[in-house]
Design an enzyme around this catalytic site. Structure first.
Site, PDB file in Angstrom:
ATOM      1  CD  GLU A 110      -2.842  -1.063   2.166  1.00 11.55           C
ATOM      2  OE1 GLU A 110      -3.997  -1.036   2.178  1.00 11.55           O
ATOM      3  OE2 GLU A 110      -2.203  -1.217   3.419  1.00 11.55           O
ATOM      4  CB  CYS A 123       2.969   7.416   3.380  1.00 10.47           C
ATOM      5  SG  CYS A 123       3.753   6.341   4.382  1.00 10.47           S
ATOM      6  CB  CYS A 134       7.457  -3.183  15.596  1.00  6.68           C
ATOM      7  SG  CYS A 134       9.218  -2.698  15.132  1.00  6.68           S
ATOM      8  CB  CYS A 137       4.031  -2.245  13.587  1.00  7.78           C
ATOM      9  SG  CYS A 137       3.865  -2.010  11.758  1.00  7.78           S
ATOM     10  N   GLY A 185       7.205  -2.257   5.367  1.00 11.75           N
ATOM     11  CA  GLY A 185       8.780  -2.468   5.270  1.00 11.75           C
ATOM     12  C   GLY A 185       9.463  -1.661   6.101  1.00 11.75           C
ATOM     13  CD  GLU A 186      14.002  -0.430   8.563  1.00  8.20           C
ATOM     14  OE1 GLU A 186      13.147  -0.044   9.440  1.00  8.20           O
ATOM     15  OE2 GLU A 186      14.980   0.090   8.464  1.00  8.20           O
ATOM     16  CB  SER A 219      10.698   6.061   8.653  1.00  7.35           C
ATOM     17  OG  SER A 219      10.396   5.822   9.816  1.00  7.35           O
ATOM     18  CG  HIS A 244       8.269   3.205  18.606  1.00  9.04           C
ATOM     19  ND1 HIS A 244       7.459   4.388  18.356  1.00  9.04           N
ATOM     20  CD2 HIS A 244       8.643   2.676  17.537  1.00  9.04           C
ATOM     21  CE1 HIS A 244       7.289   4.297  17.098  1.00  9.04           C
ATOM     22  NE2 HIS A 244       8.007   3.574  16.445  1.00  9.04           N
ATOM     23  CG  ASN A 318      -2.991   5.067  14.268  1.00  9.61           C
ATOM     24  OD1 ASN A 318      -3.896   5.670  14.338  1.00  9.61           O
ATOM     25  ND2 ASN A 318      -2.006   5.270  13.461  1.00  9.61           N
ATOM     26  CB  CYS A 361       1.579   5.540  12.009  1.00 15.64           C
ATOM     27  SG  CYS A 361       2.258   6.692  11.310  1.00 15.64           S
TER      28      CYS A 361
END
Ligand code: SAH
Length: 394
Positions: A110, A123, A134, A137, A185-186, A219, A244, A318, A361
């Site tokens: 997405e 984004c 995580c 997430c 993704g990272e 990010s 975090h 979220n 997010c």
């Protein structure tokens, strides 16, 4: 913490299967020109193809500067269609649009396009799923399906730029100004392809979108060696670090990669990046009720970041389906902000776009992934949302 939410392994090595056919956007200008020559066409056709691609032209019939009898073959060889729209969902009065894309192997990713008064941000996703696990997430809970190719990542930004140029978002035609790697993704776990994507975003036409360095944000969970590599090879884009938690004990559970690179190492690497680029980095901090939002943690974070070239971006959590966690209540948010500011740390609370379309997010999880080739871990039975955040205000 709930064991079921922490049981996922960290996955660095993406499965090799499923990578898409070669595309012009995977290549440098020289490579693209060589590839076109090998196909028996003059090299300058590559420049023409690049111009069409970065302008979002996908129909060969519209590539009228190419000889009519070569358009289809050239487009098929150099610009294979890699991203198919499954659906668009809009929110925020038509100013936010989330797109679900199907890739050639059926994997789903997405992207989210967000229009603000002075800028428009997309984004984008850098991987199908994510291996960083995580627990808060939705994408992290999906596991890693595969890396995206450079062209698959770039294609999301190109589609967003074309959507803006064509006036597909409410507010009339406009220009894409910002790109954030805050989708699925990272990005630094798919380093080489993300690095190519940065080139394409920053390179002027015809071989890129010509965005400015400061308007592109990468990010990361904090892959320290990759941050250091980006510092050296730099394109001087903005860096965001998903912290975090200010302390290793808690961060080990919220951002499992912390078991490998600790809080101190991550902020040191980010500092070095900021020093090199001369630009502040953002520290992303999802405020989770009674987990990481205590006043003492605000003070710890303030002490950690005071005097560094950092800016804190607080994101009220979220909640993802099935998660025991919730966003911090407003009074706790306010107290957290006040304590950080008192410590001299620039702090904003993120305006979260698209919550009603799971476009906020951490909610990006391509929820109708039923039938997709198997992923590294079982797809959760709940329908995860996805999200993508609006980046923090500068
Ligand atoms: N892998 C990258 C990009 C992830 S998404 C990274 O970790 O930085 C971008 C941001 O959204 C990250 O800071 C991520 O931690 C945050 N995020 C993920 N899930 C969230 C959720 N449920 N609520 C709020 N923020 C979330």
């Amino acid at each position: 913490m709930d064991d079921a939410m922490t049981a996922l392994p960290l996955v660095f090595d993406a499965p090799r299967r499923g990578m898409p056919p070669r595309h012009l956007a995977d290549l440098t200008r020289e490579e693209a020109r060589a590839a076109v020559s090998e196909l028996g066409h003059p090299a300058f056709r590559a420049d023409q193809l690049a111009r069409h691609f970065y302008r979002g032209v996908t129909d060969p019939a519209q590539m009228t500067d190419l000889p009519a009898d070569t358009r289809d073959a050239l487009a098929e060889a150099m610009l294979p269609g890699l991203l198919t729209v499954v659906r668009h969902q809009t929110a925020d009065n038509g100013r936010t649009r989330k797109t679900l894309w199907r890739l050639h192997d059926g994997a789903l990713v997405e992207s989210v396009l967000m229009r603000y008064p002075g800028r428009t941000t997309v984004c984008i996703s850098s991987q199908a799923g994510c291996g960083m696990a995580c627990p808060f997430c939705a994408t992290g809970q999906q596991g890693l399906t595969r890396n995206l190719s450079a062209a698959e990542i770039i294609g999301q930004a190109v589609a967003a730029a074309a959507a803006m140029a064509n006036g597909e978002l409410d507010g009339g035609p406009g220009r894409l100004s910002n790109v954030v790697f805050m989708g699925m993704g990272e990005p630094l776990a798919n380093y080489a392809r993300v690095r190519k994507t940065l080139d394409a975003l920053l390179t002027p036409a015809p071989y890129g979108l010509g965005l400015s360095q400061r308007s592109v944000t990468v990010s990361t969970v904090g892959l320290v060696p990759a941050i250091r590599r980006l510092t050296e090879e730099g394109r001087n884009v903005t860096l965001a670090v998903s912290l975090h938690a200010p302390d290793d004990e808690l961060r080990d559970t919220l951002v499992p990669i912390n078991t490998r690179w600790k809080v101190g190492e991550v902020v040191d690497a980010a500092d070095a990046y900021a020093k090199k680029t001369g630009r502040r980095y953002s520290v992303e901090y999802a405020l989770i009720r009674d987990v990481n939002d205590q006043p003492f943690r605000a003070d710890l974070l303030g002490t950690l970041l005071a005097g560094r070239l950092a800016h804190v971006n607080l994101i009220p959590l979220n909640p993802t389906p099935g998660s025991p966690w919730d966003a911090s209540p407003l009074p706790a948010q306010r107290e957290f902000v006040a304590r950080l500011r008192a410590a001299g740390v620039a702090t904003t609370v993120r305006d979260t776009r698209g919550q009603d379309i799971d476009g906020a997010c951490g909610q990006l999880a391509a929820s109708d992934s039923v039938g997709v080739p198997s992923v590294a871990v079982p797809v959760p039975s709940v329908e995860p949302p996805v999200e993508l955040g609006a980046e923090g205000d500068e």
